[in-house]
Design a protein around this motif. Sequence first.
Motif, PDB file in Angstrom:
ATOM      1  N   GLY A 108      13.908   8.147  78.169  1.00 20.04           N
ATOM      2  CA  GLY A 108      15.196   8.778  77.955  1.00 20.04           C
ATOM      3  C   GLY A 108      16.104   7.945  77.075  1.00 20.04           C
ATOM      4  O   GLY A 108      15.657   7.044  76.358  1.00 20.04           O
ATOM      5  N   ALA A 109      17.398   8.237  77.145  1.00 14.68           N
ATOM      6  CA  ALA A 109      18.392   7.544  76.336  1.00 14.68           C
ATOM      7  C   ALA A 109      19.723   7.552  77.074  1.00 14.68           C
ATOM      8  O   ALA A 109      20.031   8.482  77.827  1.00 14.68           O
ATOM      9  N   SER A 110      20.529   6.508  76.854  1.00 19.44           N
ATOM     10  CA  SER A 110      21.815   6.388  77.531  1.00 19.44           C
ATOM     11  C   SER A 110      22.820   5.658  76.648  1.00 19.44           C
ATOM     12  O   SER A 110      22.461   4.717  75.932  1.00 19.44           O
ATOM     13  N   ASN A 111      24.091   6.103  76.704  1.00 18.56           N
ATOM     14  CA  ASN A 111      25.143   5.383  75.987  1.00 18.56           C
ATOM     15  C   ASN A 111      25.872   4.391  76.894  1.00 18.56           C
ATOM     16  O   ASN A 111      26.889   3.820  76.497  1.00 18.56           O
ATOM     17  N   ASN A 112      25.375   4.193  78.119  1.00 13.26           N
ATOM     18  CA  ASN A 112      25.771   3.060  78.940  1.00 13.26           C
ATOM     19  C   ASN A 112      27.288   2.963  79.135  1.00 13.26           C
ATOM     20  O   ASN A 112      27.905   1.927  78.886  1.00 13.26           O
TER      21      ASN A 112
ATOM     22  N   LEU B  71      21.100   3.762  73.769  1.00 14.62           N
ATOM     23  CA  LEU B  71      19.930   2.896  73.906  1.00 14.62           C
ATOM     24  C   LEU B  71      18.762   3.659  74.531  1.00 14.62           C
ATOM     25  O   LEU B  71      18.967   4.548  75.357  1.00 14.62           O
ATOM     26  N   PRO B  72      17.528   3.299  74.163  1.00 20.94           N
ATOM     27  CA  PRO B  72      16.352   3.934  74.785  1.00 20.94           C
ATOM     28  C   PRO B  72      16.132   3.406  76.194  1.00 20.94           C
ATOM     29  O   PRO B  72      16.514   2.278  76.530  1.00 20.94           O
ATOM     30  N   ALA B  73      15.508   4.238  77.027  1.00 22.39           N
ATOM     31  CA  ALA B  73      15.247   3.868  78.418  1.00 22.39           C
ATOM     32  C   ALA B  73      13.877   4.381  78.836  1.00 22.39           C
ATOM     33  O   ALA B  73      13.347   5.335  78.267  1.00 22.39           O
ATOM     34  N   PHE B  74      13.313   3.737  79.851  1.00 23.50           N
ATOM     35  CA  PHE B  74      12.080   4.218  80.465  1.00 23.50           C
ATOM     36  C   PHE B  74      12.065   3.759  81.914  1.00 23.50           C
ATOM     37  O   PHE B  74      12.854   2.892  82.325  1.00 23.50           O
ATOM     38  N   GLY B  75      11.179   4.336  82.720  1.00 20.72           N
ATOM     39  CA  GLY B  75      11.105   3.912  84.105  1.00 20.72           C
ATOM     40  C   GLY B  75      10.143   4.729  84.919  1.00 20.72           C
ATOM     41  O   GLY B  75       9.365   5.536  84.389  1.00 20.72           O
ATOM     42  N   ILE B  76      10.190   4.541  86.245  1.00 21.65           N
ATOM     43  CA  ILE B  76       9.315   5.241  87.167  1.00 21.65           C
ATOM     44  C   ILE B  76      10.112   5.697  88.383  1.00 21.65           C
ATOM     45  O   ILE B  76      11.107   5.084  88.771  1.00 21.65           O
ATOM     46  N   ASP B  77       9.674   6.811  88.978  1.00 18.10           N
ATOM     47  CA  ASP B  77      10.264   7.373  90.191  1.00 18.10           C
ATOM     48  C   ASP B  77       9.210   7.440  91.285  1.00 18.10           C
ATOM     49  O   ASP B  77       8.065   7.804  91.023  1.00 18.10           O
ATOM     50  N   PHE B  78       9.615   7.123  92.498  1.00 16.72           N
ATOM     51  CA  PHE B  78       8.763   7.327  93.669  1.00 16.72           C
ATOM     52  C   PHE B  78       9.562   8.167  94.657  1.00 16.72           C
ATOM     53  O   PHE B  78      10.610   7.743  95.151  1.00 16.72           O
ATOM     54  N   GLU B  79       9.078   9.389  94.928  1.00 19.00           N
ATOM     55  CA  GLU B  79       9.830  10.360  95.725  1.00 19.00           C
ATOM     56  C   GLU B  79       9.141  10.630  97.061  1.00 19.00           C
ATOM     57  O   GLU B  79       7.919  10.769  97.121  1.00 19.00           O
TER      58      GLU B  79
ATOM     59  N   GLU C 295      34.321   7.220  76.757  1.00 19.34           N
ATOM     60  CA  GLU C 295      33.312   8.043  76.107  1.00 19.34           C
ATOM     61  C   GLU C 295      32.667   9.007  77.100  1.00 19.34           C
ATOM     62  O   GLU C 295      32.584   8.735  78.298  1.00 19.34           O
ATOM     63  N   PHE C 296      32.200  10.145  76.583  1.00 27.34           N
ATOM     64  CA  PHE C 296      31.508  11.114  77.422  1.00 27.34           C
ATOM     65  C   PHE C 296      30.131  10.562  77.774  1.00 27.34           C
ATOM     66  O   PHE C 296      29.399  10.098  76.891  1.00 27.34           O
ATOM     67  N   PRO C 297      29.744  10.575  79.051  1.00 28.52           N
ATOM     68  CA  PRO C 297      28.448   9.987  79.425  1.00 28.52           C
ATOM     69  C   PRO C 297      27.260  10.763  78.865  1.00 28.52           C
ATOM     70  O   PRO C 297      27.188  11.984  78.983  1.00 28.52           O
ATOM     71  N   VAL C 298      26.359  10.029  78.247  1.00 27.97           N
ATOM     72  CA  VAL C 298      25.103  10.585  77.746  1.00 27.97           C
ATOM     73  C   VAL C 298      23.982   9.786  78.388  1.00 27.97           C
ATOM     74  O   VAL C 298      23.778   8.616  78.059  1.00 27.97           O
ATOM     75  N   ASP C 299      23.280  10.380  79.329  1.00 29.24           N
ATOM     76  CA  ASP C 299      22.203   9.687  80.038  1.00 29.24           C
ATOM     77  C   ASP C 299      21.156  10.716  80.456  1.00 29.24           C
ATOM     78  O   ASP C 299      21.239  11.298  81.537  1.00 29.24           O
ATOM     79  N   PHE C 300      20.199  10.958  79.571  1.00 27.15           N
ATOM     80  CA  PHE C 300      19.175  11.970  79.809  1.00 27.15           C
ATOM     81  C   PHE C 300      17.801  11.316  79.936  1.00 27.15           C
ATOM     82  O   PHE C 300      17.500  10.337  79.228  1.00 27.15           O
ATOM     83  N   THR C 301      16.974  11.864  80.820  1.00 27.72           N
ATOM     84  CA  THR C 301      15.590  11.414  80.931  1.00 27.72           C
ATOM     85  C   THR C 301      14.674  12.625  81.057  1.00 27.72           C
ATOM     86  O   THR C 301      15.067  13.676  81.562  1.00 27.72           O
ATOM     87  N   VAL C 302      13.447  12.463  80.592  1.00 24.94           N
ATOM     88  CA  VAL C 302      12.417  13.490  80.743  1.00 24.94           C
ATOM     89  C   VAL C 302      11.105  12.782  81.067  1.00 24.94           C
ATOM     90  O   VAL C 302      10.819  11.702  80.537  1.00 24.94           O
ATOM     91  N   GLY C 303      10.336  13.368  81.972  1.00 25.32           N
ATOM     92  CA  GLY C 303       9.099  12.709  82.361  1.00 25.32           C
ATOM     93  C   GLY C 303       8.170  13.657  83.079  1.00 25.32           C
ATOM     94  O   GLY C 303       8.321  14.877  83.060  1.00 25.32           O
ATOM     95  N   TYR C 304       7.186  13.066  83.757  1.00 22.87           N
ATOM     96  CA  TYR C 304       6.201  13.853  84.495  1.00 22.87           C
ATOM     97  C   TYR C 304       5.890  13.118  85.798  1.00 22.87           C
ATOM     98  O   TYR C 304       5.711  11.893  85.817  1.00 22.87           O
ATOM     99  N   LYS C 305       5.823  13.875  86.888  1.00 21.15           N
ATOM    100  CA  LYS C 305       5.458  13.309  88.180  1.00 21.15           C
ATOM    101  C   LYS C 305       4.345  14.139  88.794  1.00 21.15           C
ATOM    102  O   LYS C 305       4.237  15.334  88.533  1.00 21.15           O
ATOM    103  N   PHE C 306       3.516  13.486  89.599  1.00 23.15           N
ATOM    104  CA  PHE C 306       2.400  14.187  90.223  1.00 23.15           C
ATOM    105  C   PHE C 306       2.389  13.926  91.723  1.00 23.15           C
ATOM    106  O   PHE C 306       2.932  12.922  92.197  1.00 23.15           O
TER     107      PHE C 306
END
Length: 289
Positions: A134-138, A149-157, A276-287
């Motif tokens: 994703g990306a964020s203006n922090n 700035l670019p972002a990446f990560g993992i989710d455990f649900e 500033e207006f918050p910009v913090d979007f992510t897209v991914g895939y979970k299984f």
Amino acid sequence: MKRLLFLFIILASITTIAQQQYSVNGETYMLQKEVDGPLTLLWNSIDNEYRYFLQKDNTITELKNTEVNGEYQEEYKEVLQLQTSDTSLAVDDVKLTLPSLRDFVVRYNKQVDSTYTSEKKSIQLKTRLGAFVGASNNVYYTNPDNTVLPAFGIDFEIIDEVKLKRHAIVFRFKQLLKNSDYDFSNSEFSLNYRFKFIKRSAIEVFVNTKLVAYSYASRDVIFINSSGNEERITGSGGDLQTPGAFGLGADIALGNGYLTVSYNDIVAIGRESSDEFPVDFTVGYKFNL
């Protein structure tokens, strides 16, 4: 960062749900045994669809409720009647859901076997693991030029399929990367609560609440302060926060999991932000694990 990744791997490995392999009409499925007895109830989520099966003696029959011209045929009720024809149980009010089927099968087993006992499950935990970019203006740190700035990560649900179907707990690791225009990077591990106000087999839409987060930031930022003077922030360090940050997201069924999109940290009660207006979007895939 390596410790956090290792923690996710441990959490995923210790929450694996026991399943067995069954053959039904020439097809092989991994199924969970919900009720064991003279009549056994089996189920699982297969291709993002909940499917239920009855086993009596050595025969396994699937319970179906197909839709024709907008009307459900309720074939599963006929199967229930045939499988329990040696009792007087009514099937009119039985729904094709795990709690309803479970109650029905337990009642049947108690009627045909006076010694039968069954402990009712209060929860049925399932887990999902995913990765995202994703990306964020922090906006919750100093960002003089509103750089994205670019972002990446993992989710455990972790979810409960019995009583708390619309609720989930999510452990998230998110890494924000610096670039040539903005020398700032941040590693964040957070605990999140999600309420799924829309929950369908094809899509789940949720509100995400970030309850607590640990962030470790590294920065070398030059900016003009409120007095009009140039100021510089350098160094690195970590802190524990209770931001009360809210976002929105959706999980869209795709393959053996979900395409997941989210708009994160739209507002945070416990944090100061820039104008500033918050910009913090992510897209991914979970299984599903």
